[in-house]
Design a protein around this motif. Sequence first.
Motif, mmCIF file in Angstrom:
data_model
loop_
_atom_site.group_PDB
_atom_site.id
_atom_site.type_symbol
_atom_site.label_atom_id
_atom_site.label_comp_id
_atom_site.label_asym_id
_atom_site.label_seq_id
_atom_site.Cartn_x
_atom_site.Cartn_y
_atom_site.Cartn_z
ATOM 1 N N UNK A 3 0.829 -1.207 0.000
ATOM 2 C CA UNK A 3 0.000 0.000 0.000
ATOM 3 C C UNK A 3 0.865 1.259 0.000
ATOM 4 N N UNK A 4 1.939 1.249 0.753
ATOM 5 C CA UNK A 4 2.844 2.403 0.764
ATOM 6 C C UNK A 4 3.521 2.574 -0.590
ATOM 7 N N UNK A 5 3.843 1.468 -1.249
ATOM 8 C CA UNK A 5 4.427 1.546 -2.593
ATOM 9 C C UNK A 5 3.411 2.128 -3.559
ATOM 10 N N UNK A 6 2.165 1.701 -3.455
ATOM 11 C CA UNK A 6 1.102 2.222 -4.323
ATOM 12 C C UNK A 6 0.983 3.742 -4.161
ATOM 13 N N UNK A 7 1.011 4.196 -2.918
ATOM 14 C CA UNK A 7 0.903 5.632 -2.640
ATOM 15 C C UNK A 7 2.122 6.379 -3.189
ATOM 16 N N UNK A 8 3.310 5.854 -2.930
ATOM 17 C CA UNK A 8 4.535 6.506 -3.417
ATOM 18 C C UNK A 8 4.589 6.517 -4.943
ATOM 19 N N UNK A 9 4.182 5.420 -5.583
ATOM 20 C CA UNK A 9 4.169 5.378 -7.046
ATOM 21 C C UNK A 9 3.182 6.404 -7.598
ATOM 22 N N UNK A 10 2.046 6.571 -6.923
ATOM 23 C CA UNK A 10 1.069 7.572 -7.370
ATOM 24 C C UNK A 10 1.643 8.983 -7.241
ATOM 25 N N UNK A 11 2.410 9.225 -6.198
ATOM 26 C CA UNK A 11 3.001 10.544 -5.979
ATOM 27 C C UNK A 11 4.197 10.822 -6.875
ATOM 28 N N UNK A 12 5.099 9.842 -6.982
ATOM 29 C CA UNK A 12 6.396 10.084 -7.614
ATOM 30 C C UNK A 12 6.656 9.252 -8.865
ATOM 31 N N UNK A 13 5.729 8.379 -9.233
ATOM 32 C CA UNK A 13 5.946 7.489 -10.361
ATOM 33 C C UNK A 13 6.638 6.213 -9.912
ATOM 34 N N UNK A 14 6.838 5.304 -10.863
ATOM 35 C CA UNK A 14 7.404 4.001 -10.518
ATOM 36 C C UNK A 14 8.888 4.086 -10.165
ATOM 37 N N UNK A 15 9.492 5.251 -10.324
ATOM 38 C CA UNK A 15 10.887 5.432 -9.929
ATOM 39 C C UNK A 15 11.015 5.974 -8.509
ATOM 40 N N UNK A 16 9.914 5.943 -7.750
ATOM 41 C CA UNK A 16 9.950 6.431 -6.366
ATOM 42 C C UNK A 16 11.030 5.688 -5.586
ATOM 43 N N UNK A 17 11.604 6.361 -4.612
ATOM 44 C CA UNK A 17 12.674 5.799 -3.786
ATOM 45 C C UNK A 17 12.169 4.582 -3.009
ATOM 46 N N UNK A 18 12.839 3.464 -3.188
ATOM 47 C CA UNK A 18 12.468 2.257 -2.447
ATOM 48 C C UNK A 18 12.764 2.432 -0.956
ATOM 49 N N UNK A 19 13.814 3.161 -0.634
ATOM 50 C CA UNK A 19 14.122 3.429 0.764
ATOM 51 C C UNK A 19 13.009 4.262 1.413
ATOM 52 N N UNK A 21 9.872 4.256 0.449
ATOM 53 C CA UNK A 21 8.721 3.357 0.589
ATOM 54 C C UNK A 21 8.878 2.522 1.855
ATOM 55 N N UNK A 22 10.067 1.994 2.089
ATOM 56 C CA UNK A 22 10.326 1.210 3.304
ATOM 57 C C UNK A 22 10.091 2.064 4.546
ATOM 58 N N UNK A 23 10.607 3.298 4.526
ATOM 59 C CA UNK A 23 10.430 4.197 5.670
ATOM 60 C C UNK A 23 8.950 4.434 5.935
ATOM 61 N N UNK A 24 8.195 4.729 4.881
ATOM 62 C CA UNK A 24 6.755 4.969 5.030
ATOM 63 C C UNK A 24 6.018 3.744 5.561
ATOM 64 N N UNK A 25 6.511 2.557 5.181
ATOM 65 C CA UNK A 25 5.881 1.313 5.637
ATOM 66 C C UNK A 25 6.312 0.940 7.046
ATOM 67 N N UNK A 26 7.284 1.692 7.590
ATOM 68 C CA UNK A 26 7.745 1.422 8.945
ATOM 69 C C UNK A 26 8.633 0.194 9.048
ATOM 70 N N UNK A 27 9.335 -0.106 7.951
ATOM 71 C CA UNK A 27 10.256 -1.247 7.960
ATOM 72 C C UNK A 27 11.627 -0.783 7.491
ATOM 73 N N UNK A 28 12.622 -1.595 7.793
ATOM 74 C CA UNK A 28 13.973 -1.294 7.314
ATOM 75 C C UNK A 28 14.048 -1.595 5.819
ATOM 76 N N UNK A 29 14.952 -0.906 5.140
ATOM 77 C CA UNK A 29 15.120 -1.126 3.699
ATOM 78 C C UNK A 29 15.401 -2.588 3.387
ATOM 79 N N UNK A 30 16.192 -3.229 4.247
ATOM 80 C CA UNK A 30 16.517 -4.639 4.037
ATOM 81 C C UNK A 30 15.275 -5.520 4.023
ATOM 82 N N UNK A 31 14.303 -5.176 4.849
ATOM 83 C CA UNK A 31 13.054 -5.941 4.886
ATOM 84 C C UNK A 31 12.315 -5.800 3.561
ATOM 85 N N UNK A 32 12.259 -4.594 3.041
ATOM 86 C CA UNK A 32 11.620 -4.377 1.749
ATOM 87 C C UNK A 32 12.328 -5.191 0.669
ATOM 88 N N UNK A 33 13.644 -5.122 0.653
ATOM 89 C CA UNK A 33 14.411 -5.830 -0.374
ATOM 90 C C UNK A 33 14.323 -7.349 -0.229
#
Length: 176
Positions: A3-19, A21-33
């Motif tokens: 859901x956070x990725x969906x929101x970030x993609x809507x705001x910034x496009x599919x090139x939105x920062x994955x880091x 997205x992880x921050x917004x989801x409340x997880x570490x970047x490693x968890x996202x990856x």
Amino acid sequence: MIEQARIAFAEFGVDASLDEIARRAGVASGTLYRHFPTRLDLIEAVLSEQMAQLVGLGHRLLTAEDELDALSTWLRAVLRHGLTYRGLSAAVMDSALNHEDGPVSTWHAQLFEAGAALLARARQAGVIVSDANDADVMKMIGAIAWAAQDAPDSSAQADRLFALLMNGLRHGGVHR
């Protein structure tokens, strides 16, 4: 995370920062990856439900009474989907061409099948020109999404380009 990725993609496009997205989801970047090793994996997760809906819509419209309206409704839905996230059309085309065994390629094939069936039905009914090529029409929908994505009013730009496409497809020339 999806859901956070969906929101970030809507705001910034599919090139939105994955880091981000992880921050917004409340997880570490490693968890996202770990869940989504590549950007494409995350894009696929975000798109899966929407793609199933588009394919389903295409199949349902095959029984609609008005062949031209069914085709137009479906093509417009595909176009709107392509405009959802800036950069989506290019990312999907790149993935479909370079990852033949992935979900995007499968969805691309399913969308093409639904579009081809709707186009064939409209051709058989005589409501669109007989030489309307399935692949060309689908490429034009992607091109319209790509061309309109950065316009100040992308929706209006897409509507104008879509109207030109539909006018060109209609048997007997421009109508409406």
